[in-house]
Design an enzyme around this catalytic site. Sequence first.
Site, PDB file in Angstrom:
ATOM      1  N   HIS A 152     -10.287  -4.919  11.591  1.00 31.20           N
ATOM      2  CA  HIS A 152     -10.946  -4.622  10.500  1.00 31.20           C
ATOM      3  C   HIS A 152     -12.434  -3.920  10.754  1.00 31.20           C
ATOM      4  CE1 HIS A 152      -7.840  -7.453   9.502  1.00 31.20           C
ATOM      5  NE2 HIS A 152      -8.447  -7.231   8.068  1.00 31.20           N
TER       6      HIS A 152
ATOM      7  N   GLU B 284       1.009  -1.100  -0.142  1.00 31.28           N
ATOM      8  CA  GLU B 284       0.300   0.019  -0.051  1.00 31.28           C
ATOM      9  C   GLU B 284       0.859   1.418   0.060  1.00 31.28           C
ATOM     10  OE1 GLU B 284      -0.820  -2.687   1.739  1.00 31.28           O
ATOM     11  OE2 GLU B 284      -2.675  -3.166   1.285  1.00 31.28           O
TER      12      GLU B 284
END
Lengths: 322, 332
Positions: free
Chosen positions: B126, B57
């Site tokens: 998450h 990322e």
Amino acid sequence: MHPSPEKQRDMLRQMQTIRRFEERASADFRSGAIYGVVHSYIGEEAVAVGVCAALNREDQIISTHRGHGHCIAKGADLNRMMAELYGREAGYCKGKGGSMHIADFGIGMLGANGIVAGGIPIVTGAGLAAQLEGKGRVAVSFFGDGASNAGPFHESINIAGAWKLPMLYVCENNMYAVQTPAAKSLAFKDVAARAAGYGIPGVIVDGNDVLAVYEAAVEAVARARAGDGPTLIECKTYRWRAHTERPAQPDYRPPEEIEAWKKKDPIPRLVRHLKQQQGQFSDEEWQELDKQVLKALEDSVTFAKASPFPATDAALEDVYAD
Amino acid sequence: MGSGQAMRRITYDQAGMEAVAEEMRREPKSFHLGTDAPPALLKEFGAQRVRATPIAESALTGIAVGAAGSGFRPIVNWSQVTFCFVAMDQIVNQAAKIHYMFGGQVTFPILFRASVGGGTRRAAQHSQSPYSMFMNVAGLKIILPSTPYDMKGLLKSAMRDDNPVISFESGRLGALEGEVPEDDYTIPLGKADIKRAGSDVTIVALAWLVHEALAAADSLAKEGISAEVIDPRSLVPLDADTIRASVRKTGRLVIADEAGPTAGASAEIAALVAEDPETFSCLKAPVKRVCALQVPIPYSPGLEDHVFPDRKKISAGARFVVRRVPVDGGRT
């Protein structure tokens, strides 16, 4: 193949411009006319100049916190550079960036960057842009041995290898990451060896030999333009000054090591080469060249001092593009 | 929504995909980066413009910055917001600041997309809603759509904007259906939407909680409390005028946020009400925040549900500011 004598003289002028610029920036930093921090590139001039001599104007580079040399080598305007260091309105970044954030997108200089390895993904994006445009442009990442240990280096070079981006990754291995010797932080001594893991060529060059750097860059640029992907070039070099010019900045490097590297000064080396090769480059010409460089720098300081400081309202400008 | 526009019902996720595809058709300089290539985009635009990246990322975020500075308009899908934390240097030090610190030389038009929120039993890493961390960084714009209509209109504006824009999209709302026009439309960034008009209390709710607040407003109406529900839709810029005007009318404010309260968007909204002399003078009750508990989100269903706000907690908050009915047995 060596570049033409004219081109070699241009490279000499650029290296001497960087040297004199850094001397002036350090002096003006110590006197208080330049603020914050200055990282001197003295000793490493052959890397920026050798690589940029192999590029075209539309090719793009990204620099590091030690960025003045790359800026000058890519053809930046000394007046606007000095004005930026002086924090003035006429500076490249309108006085918002300073030494660590000089950029000139008009000549493909995508900026100095205050975060070690921070520029590597960004210039890889310029490489992707070049590939998408398909006009043969290349992009060059300058970074140090310290950055070669950081994640963004590995992430970026892997993507560039996988996508065959038209890139040069140029490691300026000056043997120290701030104070820490590269010998203590690299698992293997040569950064270039890491190229093998990414399936791209890795080349080691004497970073104090501007002609050797140039030749390695020419080859890598040709490869990139041909669509064959990136090259990792490791330039072994040395910075003469401490990490920054701050008066309290410690420098634990052995003095004899610094002195030994000063004897490998890339500038007299090219002067000697020019004289030997041509038999025409005289001491007088060399003195005249240096005089011109000093004059250009004096002019840049005059220009900087003549520019006003930005109005305080400017602090609110350019946070967002309109 | 103008009258006479042809409408159809699509989901929140479909609206997002439509927006991206339409803008990629419209703008040849746009391309898509993500660790997976969405099949529909890949099929239409090809592998040059729809790139599956390695799971890296930091690099893919920085690549977007560099490509944007070189004349392109990248669209980056981080998937879940949690994955963008490994790219924080590129977001905070680079994308947010690069236009300013280089004196505005060139623009950096980038859309970043990330899902936020919990309710999926996927535990701490998450289930996050960390948009206030990014609100704190000058130079980023932030949108937070709550309906398919808002998703498409806001995303289109974001892709036409010349700045880095982060779209935080609620994972709970992916399958939510709603009416979306057939024709092209945009929603300006920085314009809140009054999702329901009311007179006794203003409920500013974010993302999924807009729907919980609307449900709360239904039940409050049966108790004789008229709630106005405001969806800011974008957090940067934030539509202070609409929020303040509503609070001046109702005199009461409840803020519902799926994130924790500490230095959150809810704190910013409370401050912009309290700092405005005219609005402050209209307050009839203290401001009430209904947020997640300030903990990492736990896994076990009973724990997770306890941590998040919902329609019942929003209703309790509204009763407290309207009638001073204590919340949680007196703990407010």
